[in-house]
Structures are given as C-alpha cells and as structure tokens.
Design an enzyme around this catalytic site. Structure first.
Site, PDB file in Angstrom:
ATOM      1  N   ASP A  38       0.830  -1.207   0.000  1.00 19.24           N
ATOM      2  CA  ASP A  38       0.000   0.000   0.000  1.00 19.24           C
ATOM      3  C   ASP A  38       0.865   1.257   0.000  1.00 19.24           C
ATOM      4  OD1 ASP A  38      -2.293   1.470   0.034  1.00 19.24           O
ATOM      5  OD2 ASP A  38      -2.864   0.987   2.093  1.00 19.24           O
ATOM      6  N   TRP A  43       2.985   7.896  -2.507  1.00 21.75           N
ATOM      7  CA  TRP A  43       4.395   8.043  -2.900  1.00 21.75           C
ATOM      8  C   TRP A  43       4.480   8.964  -4.119  1.00 21.75           C
ATOM      9  CZ3 TRP A  43       7.271   7.165  -7.282  1.00 21.75           C
ATOM     10  CH2 TRP A  43       8.661   7.060  -7.120  1.00 21.75           C
ATOM     11  N   ASN A  86     -10.631  -3.164  -6.207  1.00 26.58           N
ATOM     12  CA  ASN A  86      -9.838  -2.183  -6.973  1.00 26.58           C
ATOM     13  C   ASN A  86     -10.455  -1.815  -8.332  1.00 26.58           C
ATOM     14  OD1 ASN A  86      -6.594  -3.382  -5.772  1.00 26.58           O
ATOM     15  ND2 ASN A  86      -7.856  -1.698  -5.036  1.00 26.58           N
TER      16      ASN A  86
HETATM   17  C1  FPP Z   1      -2.252   0.161  -3.218  1.00 28.27           C
HETATM   18  O1  FPP Z   1      -1.693   1.441  -3.196  1.00 28.27           O
HETATM   19  C2  FPP Z   1      -1.669  -0.599  -4.310  1.00 28.27           C
HETATM   20  C3  FPP Z   1      -2.358  -1.232  -5.276  1.00 28.27           C
HETATM   21  C4  FPP Z   1      -3.839  -1.256  -5.339  1.00 28.27           C
HETATM   22  C5  FPP Z   1      -1.680  -1.912  -6.372  1.00 28.27           C
HETATM   23  C6  FPP Z   1      -0.460  -2.651  -5.966  1.00 28.27           C
HETATM   24  C7  FPP Z   1       0.321  -2.973  -7.155  1.00 28.27           C
HETATM   25  C8  FPP Z   1       1.658  -2.914  -7.232  1.00 28.27           C
HETATM   26  C9  FPP Z   1       2.537  -2.584  -6.109  1.00 28.27           C
HETATM   27  C10 FPP Z   1       2.351  -3.269  -8.461  1.00 28.27           C
HETATM   28  C11 FPP Z   1       2.078  -4.706  -8.761  1.00 28.27           C
HETATM   29  C12 FPP Z   1       3.142  -5.294  -9.478  1.00 28.27           C
HETATM   30  C13 FPP Z   1       3.044  -6.387 -10.224  1.00 28.27           C
HETATM   31  C14 FPP Z   1       4.265  -7.034 -10.603  1.00 28.27           C
HETATM   32  C15 FPP Z   1       1.750  -6.939 -10.675  1.00 28.27           C
HETATM   33  P1  FPP Z   1      -2.640   2.691  -3.381  1.00 28.27           P
HETATM   34  O2  FPP Z   1      -2.718   3.007  -4.820  1.00 28.27           O
HETATM   35  O3  FPP Z   1      -3.970   2.443  -2.752  1.00 28.27           O
HETATM   36  O4  FPP Z   1      -1.848   3.780  -2.605  1.00 28.27           O
HETATM   37  P2  FPP Z   1      -2.485   5.020  -1.817  1.00 28.27           P
HETATM   38  O5  FPP Z   1      -3.270   4.442  -0.673  1.00 28.27           O
HETATM   39  O6  FPP Z   1      -1.296   5.793  -1.370  1.00 28.27           O
HETATM   40  O7  FPP Z   1      -3.344   5.782  -2.785  1.00 28.27           O
END
Ligand code: FPP
EC number: 2.5.1.-
Length: 257
Positions: A38, A43, A86
């Site tokens: 997360d 970031w 998502n």
């Molecule tokens: C949550 O951060 C992250 C996700 C929903 C996606 C996670 C995916 C990756 C780390 C890349 C995956 C890689 C491969 C190889 C498939 P967020 O977007 O909710 O962050 P935030 O809470 O700061 O908005």
C-alpha cells in the site's frame, strides 16, 4: 573519486544485508509471507507525479523483495496486486495496473526462472483483460517445474468472495454425495484458492494503514501482523529483514500457553 566512494558504500551496504540474512536464517524464518503493498498513490503524490508512477515504482519493489525473500529461504511470498474492490478505481488506473503483470513478467521472467521461483496466482483471472491473463498464464507455465520459492500474485482476489465460492462448492459436493458428514475447518481450507499453501506466518502492510482489506481473512487467523509507515515504493530489503527479525522475537502460541 566520488563514484569510487559511492561504489564502496553500496558494496558495504549489500554485504551488511548478506550478513543479516545469514544471521536470520539461523532462526525460524516465516515459510509464508503475505504483503499488502500500500501507499503507491501517496508516494507519487509526494513527488507531484501521477498515481500510476507510484504503481510502476511499486512493481520494481516487488522484484527487490522477491529476491531477498528467496535468499531468506521463504517458501511462499504472496503479494496483493489487485483486489476485487480495486475495479472501483478510475479506468485509466485500472488499465495501467492490468499492464503491470505483463511488464513485470516480460522483464523479470528470465531472472525468476534462473532463481528457481515458481509464479502462481490466487483470484479470479477470468475477469482480467486477455493480455494480463496471457502474461500470467505463460509465466505460470514457464515456471511450473521450478521448486524454489512460490511468488504468488493475488490478482482480482477478495477473501470474502473466495470463502463464499468455497462454501458454494461444498454445498454442490454435499448435494452430489461427495461430502457426507458436516464440514470441518480443514475441509473448508481445502476448498480455498490457497489449498496447496501453508497459512501465512507473517503479514506485512505498508503505508500506515492498519487493516486487512479483504485479504486472506481465513488464512490469517494466526498470522503475525506487521505494519509500517513506509510507502510500498520505498520498502527496501532492510525493511523486510526488520519485519522478519521482529517476527522472530514474537512468541506464537496459536491460542495455547
Ligand atoms: C495500493 O496502493 C496498491 C495497489 C492497489 C496496487 C499494488 C500494485 C503494485 C505494487 C504493483 C504490482 C506489481 C506487479 C508485478 C503486478 P494505493 O494506490 O492504494 O496507494 P495510496 O493508498 O497511497 O493511494
């Protein structure tokens, strides 16, 4: 001179990581580590970049952490790459996330193969775009004979949905006379997508959020939880080692004394 110094500092840091790994391996290493990755969006926001830049950087972190988990002797590393919730994100972000498995595997599959890593997934792949499905299916096929660490991508995964579908299959098998007596915990586990895996020993969530977000709810009944404020793209080898070292200090009683 400066670049020589930088190279020296880098080499020194990597040998420190190697020593730390050797030390950790003398004790109980979690067999299954699950990670809620997360903080990608935050970031990116901190750097005035689009949210997807955070996901892209997060993809590189998956590579880094896979390598170090493998070196530690972890048997399964499950990463929550896309949840059933998502899909609610803007289409452009979903489209980007759906391209990441393809880019990740397109770039790193040879490395995963050489490191004896087996790629697997949990989640309903059938709802993913065909280019994502194809990339993942190909990686699973190309690594199926590897008997090292399993890199398990949770893709279009949701734990409640997984449990409901297990219960529906159990009902079906009961109607067909395959199940005759009542159901047991073991039986329910054997209907989950993780049936061939041990339950996670350690679950890590980055970015300061302290919840499970529909991830491995059944499997995490006795999992040690470790939360950090660090955003996923900033999560380093050292952070993983810190999580494992703290895990090793915990006393796991599974309800006993
Ligand atoms: C949550 O951060 C992250 C996700 C929903 C996606 C996670 C995916 C990756 C780390 C890349 C995956 C890689 C491969 C190889 C498939 P967020 O977007 O909710 O962050 P935030 O809470 O700061 O908005």
């Amino acid at each position: 001179m400066y670049s020589l110094w930088k190279r020296f500092v880098k080499k020194d840091a990597s040998s420190e990581v190697t020593n730390r790994i050797q030390h950790i391996k003398q004790f109980d290493v979690p067999q299954h580590i699950a990670i809620i990755m997360d903080g990608n969006g935050r970031w990116a926001k901190k750097r005035a970049l689009p949210r997807v830049a955070g996901h892209h950087e997060g993809m590189k972190t998956v590579r880094k952490i896979t390598k170090v988990a493998n070196k530690l002797g972890v048997k399964t590393l499950t990463v929550y790459a896309f949840s059933t919730e998502n899909w609610k994100r803007p289409k452009s972000e979903v489209d980007f996330l759906m391209k990441l498995p393809q880019e990740f595997l397109g770039t790193f599959l040879p490395e995963l193969i050489s490191e004896n890593v087996r790629v697997e997934t949990i989640g309903d792949l059938s709802l993913l775009p065909s280019h994502t499905q194809n990339a993942v299916i190909r990686a699973m096929e190309d690594t199926k004979d590897n008997d090292g660490m399993i890199l398990n991508f949770a893709l279009n995964y949701g734990s409640r949905g997984e449990i409901v579908s297990a219960v529906n299959s159990i009902i079906e098998d009961a109607k067909n006379g395959i199940i005759k007596d009542g159901i047991t915990e073991q039986m329910l586990s054997s209907y989950l997508m993780t049936k061939h895996l041990s339950d996670p020993d350690l679950l890590i969530r980055t970015s300061g959020e302290i919840r499970l977000s529909n991830f491995m709810l059944w499997q995490a009944a006795y999992t040690e939880l470790w939360f950090t404020e660090v955003l996923w793209p900033d999560f380093s080898e050292e952070h993983l080692l810190q999580a494992v070292e703290e895990y090793q200090k915990r006393s796991r009683r599974f309800g006993g004394v």
